[in-house]
Scaffold this active site. Structure first.
Site, mmCIF file in Angstrom:
data_model
loop_
_atom_site.group_PDB
_atom_site.id
_atom_site.type_symbol
_atom_site.label_atom_id
_atom_site.label_comp_id
_atom_site.label_asym_id
_atom_site.label_seq_id
_atom_site.Cartn_x
_atom_site.Cartn_y
_atom_site.Cartn_z
ATOM 1 C CB SER A 129 -0.416 -0.226 1.026
ATOM 2 O OG SER A 129 0.010 -0.203 2.411
ATOM 3 C CB CYS A 131 8.301 28.545 22.069
ATOM 4 S SG CYS A 131 8.983 26.551 21.320
ATOM 5 C CB CYS A 183 -0.840 7.851 5.424
ATOM 6 S SG CYS A 183 -0.602 9.817 4.415
HETATM 7 ZN ZN LIG Z 1 9.857 27.152 19.685
#
Ligand SMILES: [Zn+2]
Length: 387
Positions: free
Chosen positions: A204, A380, A323
């Protein structure tokens, strides 16, 4: 017009007389003298060889030139020539690619008082077609032929090709994105490609993972891919590592790499890769695909956003199906894997504007590319301390 000269030319086991082109023609108001490749070669081997002047641009010169030639691009030759050739009676043969720029330069040099100037008819192209040699370069003849289209590119040339041949790139994932990315980087002559994947080839996969073949079903993806890459380009080294990238081994797997292509499809691997790449300050070319859509961006540690700036937390599984659940048009990762290879080459050569702080979005059904800005997140968790 002078009469055509003749010279002996051994062709196989018989000797033939062949005319040597030496035309005088009008070029503007000044007289142009041309000489063909064979005639120029004879002069260069005579008792009074002419001085060769290459009037092409730098990247053309870098891609290969005649032995012993001086280099003065056509727009600079009038100002450079007195420094290069002080005596105006020195015999000169001027050449370019096809003989057009050198004709212009020869006329200009005549106007400056140089009394013995000829333009190589047909230029270096005719010279090579006549089987005559260029100056030896660091590249082998086979490499010169293989990378000829790179060597002709502005901003690339012999230096760029040599840079690629020294480059070390990690491709994480030998699937839909990694297949075209690896093929294009191998074809481009990236000297070391490290492939990391833990999966085996499934039937696949073949709908989109074009580096693998039907006969490779059931084998390790990195082994299947490495075979294809070595067949495509024996110049390069392929390191095939049959492992899953985790937080524990990410540092070792990325060690020594100059650019990383993130061709994975799991969030765990992307976050682990992000931290390792930030720690080692390695740029990452990131792509992802979803059905008929794809996105691409470049993370440069310290100077741009990172993967966690884009996804502070892992999306819930239902919002980001894989997917095998969602489906994917095979050509979509094909396009974006090729774009990842392109961004990697740009980073390695330092050419163009890398896709940093920008996300390229493609909707194949609408046939539309869009772009979003991506800001660095000062809070972050991964990159806020990276300068
Ligand atoms: Zn970052």
């Amino acid at each position: 017009m002078r009469p055509a000269r003749t010279r002996d030319n051994t062709e196989g086991d018989r000797t033939v007389a062949q005319p040597v082109t030496q035309q005088a023609g009008e070029f503007g108001r000044a007289t142009l003298r041309e000489i063909d490749a064979g005639g120029a070669d004879s002069l260069l081997h005579s008792a009074t060889p002419p001085t060769l002047v290459d009037v092409r641009e730098q990247h053309e010169w870098d891609a290969g030139h005649l032995a012993g030639a001086l280099h003065a691009p056509v727009d600079s030759v009038a100002t450079m020539i007195h420094g290069l050739v002080p005596n105006p009676e020195t015999p000169l043969v001027v050449y370019c690619a096809h003989g057009v720029r050198s004709a212009r330069a020869a006329v200009a040099l005549g106007a400056l008082g140089y009394t013995n100037v000829q333009s190589l008819a047909g230029g270096i192209v005719a010279w090579e077609e006549a089987g005559l040699p260029l100056a030896p370069t660091a590249r082998t003849d086979a490499q010169h032929a293989r990378y000829a289209r790179h060597l002709a590119l502005p901003g690339f040339g012999a230096e760029g090709q040599a840079r690629l041949l020294r480059a070390r790139v990690l491709i994480l994932g030998a699937g839909g994105l990694g297949s075209p990315a690896a093929l294009y980087l191998a074809a481009a002559g990236v000297g070391t490609l490290r492939l990391v994947d833990f999966d085996t080839v499934d039937i696949s996969n073949l709908q989109r993972q074009v580096i693998h073949t039907t006969s490779g079903v059931g084998t390790a993806k990195v082994a299947s891919a490495a075979n294809q890459l070595r067949a495509l380009n024996p110049d390069i080294q392929v390191e095939a590592i049959n492992e899953r990238l985790t937080a524990d081994n990410a540092g070792a797997l990325t060690n020594g790499m100059e650019v990383i292509l993130d061709c994975t499809d799991t969030f765990d691997a992307r976050y682990a890769l992000n931290r390792a790449a930030l720690a080692a300050r390695i740029p990452v070319v990131h792509a992802s695909v979803y059905r008929y859509e794809a996105r691409l961006t470049v993370f440069t540690p310290g100077s741009g956003p990172c993967y966690r700036c884009m996804h502070a937390t892992e999306p819930i599984a239902e919002a980001a199906p894989a997917c095998d659940v969602a489906g994917v048009l095979g050509s979509v990762p094909g396009v974006f894997g090729a774009l990842q290879a392109t961004e990697a080459i740009k980073l390695l050569l330092g050419i163009g504007a890398p896709l940093v702080g920008r996300i390229m979005l493609w909707d194949a059904l609408d046939a539309r590319f869009d772009e979003m800005r991506l800001q660095r997140d000062p809070a972050c968790a991964d990159c806020s301390t990276v300068q």
